[in-house]
Design an enzyme around this catalytic site. Sequence first.
Site, PDB file in Angstrom:
ATOM      1  N   HIS A   1      11.333 -15.394 -20.745  1.00 58.08           N
ATOM      2  CA  HIS A   1      10.391 -14.372 -21.261  1.00 58.08           C
ATOM      3  C   HIS A   1       9.096 -14.371 -20.455  1.00 58.08           C
ATOM      4  CE1 HIS A   1      13.034 -14.420 -24.807  1.00 58.08           C
ATOM      5  NE2 HIS A   1      12.967 -15.733 -24.704  1.00 58.08           N
TER       6      HIS A   1
ATOM      7  N   SER B   1      -3.995  -3.132   4.377  1.00 58.78           N
ATOM      8  CA  SER B   1      -4.438  -1.888   3.762  1.00 58.78           C
ATOM      9  C   SER B   1      -5.346  -1.153   4.736  1.00 58.78           C
ATOM     10  CB  SER B   1      -5.196  -2.203   2.471  1.00 58.78           C
ATOM     11  OG  SER B   1      -6.119  -1.174   2.185  1.00 58.78           O
TER      12      SER B   1
ATOM     13  N   LYS C   1      -6.600  -7.130   2.200  1.00 63.56           N
ATOM     14  CA  LYS C   1      -5.260  -7.014   1.624  1.00 63.56           C
ATOM     15  C   LYS C   1      -4.150  -7.532   2.531  1.00 63.56           C
ATOM     16  CE  LYS C   1      -3.988  -5.213  -1.730  1.00 63.56           C
ATOM     17  NZ  LYS C   1      -4.032  -3.872  -2.311  1.00 63.56           N
TER      18      LYS C   1
ATOM     19  N   GLU D   1       8.716  -5.044  -1.670  1.00 64.72           N
ATOM     20  CA  GLU D   1       8.600  -3.865  -2.541  1.00 64.72           C
ATOM     21  C   GLU D   1       9.600  -2.787  -2.127  1.00 64.72           C
ATOM     22  OE1 GLU D   1       4.483  -2.648  -2.468  1.00 64.72           O
ATOM     23  OE2 GLU D   1       3.810  -4.555  -3.287  1.00 64.72           O
TER      24      GLU D   1
END
Length: 461
Positions: free
Chosen positions: A157, A278, A284, A291
């Site tokens: 969980h 970025s 970044k 992804e």
Amino acid sequence: MSDKLWGGRFTGKAAEWVDEFGASIGFDYRLAAEDIEGSLAHVKMLGQQGIISQAEADQITAGLHAIEKDLAVGKVEFSVANEDIHLNIELLLTKKIGPVAGKLHTGRSRNDQVATDFHLWVKHRLPAVQDAITELQQTLLDLAKKNAEVIMPGYTHMQHAQPISYGHYLLAYFEMFQRDFERFEFNKQHTDNLPLGAAALAGTTFPINRQTVADELGFASIYHNSLDAVSDRDFALEFLSNASILMVHLSRMAEELILWGTYEFNYIELSDNFSTGSSIMPQKKNADFAELVRGKTGHVFGSLMGLLTVMKGLPLAYNKDMQEDKAATFEVMDTILASVKVFTGMLSTMTVHADRMEAATKDDFSNATELADYLAAKGVPFRQAHAIVGELVLKGIQEGKTLNQMPLAELQAADSHIEADVYAELESKTAVNRRTSLGGTAVVNVLKEVDRGQQILADRS
Ligand code: ARG
């Protein structure tokens, strides 16, 4: 008569845009090599069986080889007016050797031809998928061996549950990719079946020999029902289904890589080679490739649903709907090969922050089960032990201390069975190493499983 190869009974001529709608050459050009391979085997058999003369077979064979050469140097141009790869190649052949090219299609239909090409295409590429999976599995074994002793929180969980070895975590994915490998192995069997010779749907009156064609093309078996041969796309559905399950595994792991690379977790850091920056925020470092693998899973699932839906209402035998089977399959093949490769690269170059993983098991209550087991081992009924430890955890949360940080007297006040040896048992390392049950996370188990995995990969080659 229309100028199409099948134009005899036609007087009308479709508009160019209508032709375009019906054409598959925009994607089935990728079957060119397999189409020629299938034709070479077919014409050889036609010659051997005396269905056409040996001289004609030789002429057609030479013509096909010449097209092969043109293809290799990019000299071939396909046209939408010629609909698909089969008609395009037949027309190229006619241009090269004249009307004798028309004998190639004796005892054959585009229906068994396209099925054969498509089987060949998938059959040729499944070993590359399996090789990529093997490489990924090897990377996981190497990482698991190196990190067998790295302790991290195991989650259920998404909450700290019990400490585990990071190597054990990695081997869970080894197992998933093992099943993927086996699924593609099974997929190979259903793909390794020759449709050619089924002709349009009912077989042919010519004395063909399907076995010699199968042998020539390296097919292990032959479809025994002509209707099934031309209308079966199970091998593609299996491929898309296997690819979908493979992507589930990659996507789950991608999610963890992304999460674990965040400032908050900082368990791992992906290498610069598998990250991007970025355009506005200089600090970044994004896990774009993980992804993208997670994202590409969408179109792989979509392709499976797409083909299932194409097939579900089709009466026997061939229907043009089935032309929709290829583009998605080609794309999914590209996607899974690239995704597995990206994963192997990401995993083999990332940095593991063992200290961060381990620290996360020190200031938490993931050792609460240990204390409950400790009490149960001393004769306290487990349910009661669970309640006692639950109350201690609540106290710890309220007072801002872990179970290990509680003085012995405080623990003993909760239950008199507790003695000084409890602290060693509450260590996350102890918790991990006591789990020696088969499949458990103890470091000895992990190392044994790495050896077993290594044997599986060795047996493969
Ligand atoms: N381009 C077609 C396909 O991909 C080839 C088979 C065409 N057969 C036919 N009877 N129209 O399915």
